[in-house]
Design a protein around this motif. Structure first.
Motif, PDB file in Angstrom:
ATOM      1  N   THR A   1       0.869  -1.186   0.000  1.00  0.00           N
ATOM      2  CA  THR A   1       0.000   0.000   0.000  1.00  0.00           C
ATOM      3  C   THR A   1       0.888   1.212   0.000  1.00  0.00           C
ATOM      4  OG1 THR A   1      -0.078  -0.005   2.410  1.00  0.00           O
ATOM      5  CG2 THR A   1      -1.947  -1.010   1.287  1.00  0.00           C
TER       6      THR A   1
ATOM      7  N   PHE B   1      -3.602   3.893  -1.172  1.00  0.00           N
ATOM      8  CA  PHE B   1      -3.810   3.244  -2.464  1.00  0.00           C
ATOM      9  C   PHE B   1      -3.313   1.817  -2.338  1.00  0.00           C
ATOM     10  CE2 PHE B   1      -2.746   2.158  -6.889  1.00  0.00           C
ATOM     11  CZ  PHE B   1      -3.847   2.675  -7.581  1.00  0.00           C
ATOM     12  N   GLY B   2      -3.946   0.882  -3.026  1.00  0.00           N
ATOM     13  CA  GLY B   2      -3.500  -0.512  -2.965  1.00  0.00           C
ATOM     14  C   GLY B   2      -3.957  -1.275  -4.200  1.00  0.00           C
ATOM     15  N   ARG B   3      -3.786  -2.574  -4.132  1.00  0.00           N
ATOM     16  CA  ARG B   3      -4.076  -3.410  -5.297  1.00  0.00           C
ATOM     17  C   ARG B   3      -5.591  -3.525  -5.553  1.00  0.00           C
ATOM     18  NH1 ARG B   3      -2.047  -8.003  -8.338  1.00  0.00           N
ATOM     19  NH2 ARG B   3      -3.597  -9.665  -8.266  1.00  0.00           N
ATOM     20  N   GLU B   4      -6.361  -3.524  -4.448  1.00  0.00           N
ATOM     21  CA  GLU B   4      -7.810  -3.642  -4.604  1.00  0.00           C
ATOM     22  C   GLU B   4      -8.488  -2.327  -4.258  1.00  0.00           C
ATOM     23  OE1 GLU B   4      -9.398  -7.087  -2.720  1.00  0.00           O
ATOM     24  OE2 GLU B   4      -8.192  -8.425  -3.973  1.00  0.00           O
ATOM     25  N   LEU B   5      -9.317  -1.869  -5.172  1.00  0.00           N
ATOM     26  CA  LEU B   5      -9.964  -0.561  -5.018  1.00  0.00           C
ATOM     27  C   LEU B   5     -11.462  -0.686  -5.253  1.00  0.00           C
ATOM     28  CD1 LEU B   5      -7.591   1.498  -7.383  1.00  0.00           C
ATOM     29  CD2 LEU B   5      -7.318   1.190  -4.911  1.00  0.00           C
TER      30      LEU B   5
ATOM     31  N   SER C   1      -9.483   2.774  -1.556  1.00  0.00           N
ATOM     32  CA  SER C   1      -8.855   1.479  -1.342  1.00  0.00           C
ATOM     33  C   SER C   1      -9.876   0.542  -0.697  1.00  0.00           C
ATOM     34  CB  SER C   1      -7.648   1.664  -0.408  1.00  0.00           C
ATOM     35  OG  SER C   1      -7.433   0.480   0.325  1.00  0.00           O
TER      36      SER C   1
ATOM     37  N   LYS D   1      -9.270  -2.106   1.167  1.00  0.00           N
ATOM     38  CA  LYS D   1      -8.857  -2.444   2.527  1.00  0.00           C
ATOM     39  C   LYS D   1      -8.906  -1.220   3.447  1.00  0.00           C
ATOM     40  CE  LYS D   1      -4.494  -3.769   2.843  1.00  0.00           C
ATOM     41  NZ  LYS D   1      -3.830  -2.841   3.779  1.00  0.00           N
ATOM     42  N   ASP D   2      -8.483  -0.081   2.915  1.00  0.00           N
ATOM     43  CA  ASP D   2      -8.374   1.111   3.751  1.00  0.00           C
ATOM     44  C   ASP D   2      -9.540   2.076   3.543  1.00  0.00           C
ATOM     45  OD1 ASP D   2      -5.795   0.778   5.221  1.00  0.00           O
ATOM     46  OD2 ASP D   2      -5.080   0.516   3.158  1.00  0.00           O
ATOM     47  N   SER D   3     -10.735   1.541   3.386  1.00  0.00           N
ATOM     48  CA  SER D   3     -11.941   2.368   3.417  1.00  0.00           C
ATOM     49  C   SER D   3     -12.930   1.669   4.332  1.00  0.00           C
ATOM     50  CB  SER D   3     -12.527   2.533   2.016  1.00  0.00           C
ATOM     51  OG  SER D   3     -12.963   1.289   1.504  1.00  0.00           O
TER      52      SER D   3
END
Ligand code: ATP
Ligand code: MG
Length: 560
Positions: A365, A386-390, A465, A467-469
């Motif tokens: 991330t 930001f990451g791989r899955e959005l 993101s 994961k990060d939302s």
């Protein structure tokens, strides 16, 4: 009807001109106005116009404005309304200081003055039924007929009136009427009712009274007792003014206020009648008086409308002597204009569609810098992950796009705001054939959103993101009525079936979920949002205050 806001002449109107003239000529040394709600419902945006006018004039001319509850009808009035009215006036930014009054505080004096009217031959007790009184009042073209009880002796009138007060007669058995002129061209002067019998408990006076004064009898006398100089009301009371003055003239009142009338506020797509608003609540068409679709002050507040935007709206529409209908678009314009200046920007995905960036390293991330307000550098920046899955907005993708669609589609490249250029390389569907996930690649050289080789993309999209939302429920509101001029007597038929859309799977930035303030935020490209009072730890709930643009009128094909 106009959509474009018209600038009101810097706060001048015919009432302010009168006030100014009365001060200049020393007719009054200090202005006293009042806002006189009946506590039988919550305040609405029409009342806001009256509040801003009365309190505004007091402020501007160094006078004062009283808050007076016109509590003369105990069958419809409740403490809940008294409390909400006070909270709403304060929320709008006005204060009555120590000048909080109730018409019921004057019941003793009003009663004594009524006896005075009887003794002077200006009032009599009428034994006719309500229906008989109505029929004998005549019409606009025909004079009324005198009541057979009109010439009762003073002593008999006094005796009956005292017994009405003592509670000897049932509801509706008798009334006290002013003795004016049954042939008057003004129906309000055809012996209007001053007191009626009502065996009802009053929130403030309890069971002390079995008779209650009429609006016309209580209102002007309350104004006079409080030393109101300018009694400002809406146009439907214009024909009551001769009665207002007749009573002030006949009674030993301590001052002689003057009544002035202005046009009430009417709004497209909106009904501003307490009867209708009460019905909407009672019949469950809305969740309560503070449902964000309601035109009540409580509803506007819950929807996230800033009080300053309401004040600005009221200022723009001005104060006129002729009734008209204001486009609700003008209110929305004032809300957007205010929030565009004040609201911090955040990202939220209302209807998420998952995106996997296939060439972004698994498990990695990074934090990207996002600006909080484009026109206000002092608002600073924040980090977003930001990451791989959005997630992106479902509407921002089309598998088979029409010509002018520049957002994401197979093979097309777009910018993810603050992040990278991405290109769609694959579409994953469920058994039903619905798109459930996208495969994309990103270009690491475009970090921050620009390509070093100068290539352009036509669309910039918001994202979060996975994961990060944080998941959130977002409630999107539209006009409560689908008809630009809803029918007050059959309003249910004009309700907008799509006035509320609940989005249970929205995603928000984690900081938005953690934020404890009730500040309105702009979710980029979506509109303005505020946390709802249903918000609970682990269950964020937001209301859409308003979208970024006015799309509603186009959708329903309305707009005059
Ligand atoms: P209803 O909505 O049932 O007709 P009301 O609005 O007259 O009742 P009140 O509590 O008597 O209820 O109103 C308080 C004050 O607000 C009054 O002085 C009234 O003239 C004013 N007012 C009410 N509606 C509007 C409106 N739409 N525009 C401007 N002023 C209003
Ligand atoms: Mg009223």
């Amino acid at each position: 009807m106009t959509t474009e806001p018209v600038a009101a002449e810097a706060g001048r109107d015919f009432i302010r001109d009168i006030v100014q003239a009365d001060l200049s000529s020393n007719k009054h040394s200090r202005i006293v106005t009042r806002f006189p709600p009946e506590p039988n419902g919550y305040l609405h945006i029409g009342h806001a116009k009256s509040i801003a006018l009365n309190f505004g004039i007091a402020q501007e001319f160094g006078g004062k404005c009283h808050l007076r509850f016109d509590d003369t009808n105990p069958t419809r009035e409740e403490q809940e309304y008294i409390d909400s009215i006070q909270a709403d006036v304060h929320w709008l930014g006005y204060d009555w200081g120590t000048d909080l009054y109730y018409a019921s505080d004057y019941f003793d004096r009003l009663y004594d003055w009524a006896e005075g009217l009887i003794k002077a031959g200006h009032a009599y007790v009428d034994d006719q039924s309500q229906e008989e009184i109505r029929v004998s009042r005549g019409t606009l073209t025909e004079p009324g007929k005198n009541s057979p009880f009109r010439d009762r002796a003073v002593d008999e009138n006094l005796d009956l009136f005292r017994r009405m007060k003592a509670g000897e007669f049932p509801n509706g058995a008798r009334v006290l009427r002013a003795r004016i002129d049954m042939a008057s061209g003004n129906i309000n002067l055809r012996d209007p009712v001053l007191y009626r019998i009502l065996h009802a408990e009053h929130p403030r006076t309890g069971t002390k009274w079995s008779i209650y004064p009429s609006y016309d009898y209580a209102h002007g006398q309350s104004d006079a007792i409080e030393g109101i100089t300018h009694s400002i009301c809406t146009l439907e009371f214009e024909d009551h003014r001769p009665l207002y003055e007749w009573l002030l003239d006949k009674l030993p009142v301590p001052s002689k206020p003057r009544q002035y009338e202005f046009a009430r506020l009417n709004l497209t797509y909106t009904l501003l009648s307490k009867r209708v608003l009460t019905q909407l609540v009672r019949d469950g068409h809305v969740s309560g008086w503070d449902d964000p679709r309601m035109p009540t002050i409580a509803g506007l507040k819950r929807r996230g409308v800033p009080p300053a935007a309401v004040r600005e709206f009221v200022k723009r529409i001005g104060v006129a002597k002729a009734n008209s209908v204001v486009d609700v678009g003008m209110l929305e314009f004032c809300i957007r204009e205010h929030l565009n200046r004040t609201a911090q920007r955040r990202m939220a995905v209302l209807r998420p569609l998952k995106v996997v960036i296939e060439n972004y390293p698994e498990g990695q991330t990074e934090e990207l810098e996002a600006i909080n307000h484009p026109d206000d550098p002092a608002a600073g920046t924040r980090k977003i992950a930001f990451g791989r899955e959005l997630y992106i907005e479902r509407d921002d993708f089309m598998e088979n796009p029409p010509k002018k669609f520049f957002r994401l589609s197979p093979g097309n490249e777009v910018r993810l705001r603050y992040a990278y250029f991405v290109k769609c390389t694959g579409v994953i569907k469920n058994d039903a054939g619905d798109v459930v996930e996208l495969r994309c690649t990103y270009d690491p050289a475009t970090k921050g959103g620009n390509a070093p080789d100068g290539r352009k993309v036509k669309a910039t999209m918001h994202w979060l993101s996975a994961k990060d939302s944080v998941p959130a429920e977002i409630r999107v509101y539209n006009q409560l009525f689908a008809n630009p001029s809803p029918n007050a007597s059959n309003f249910a038929a004009d309700l907008n079936a799509e006035s509320l859309e609940v989005l249970p799977d929205a995603r928000i930035e984690p900081s938005v979920a953690a934020d404890n303030s009730n500040e309105v935020m702009q979710f980029e490209r979506q509109g303005y949002f505020v946390r709802d009072r249903d918000f609970a730890p682990g269950k964020p709930v937001f209301n859409r205050t308003i979208g970024l643009r006015d799309t509603f009128a186009k959708e329903v094909g309305g707009k005059g």
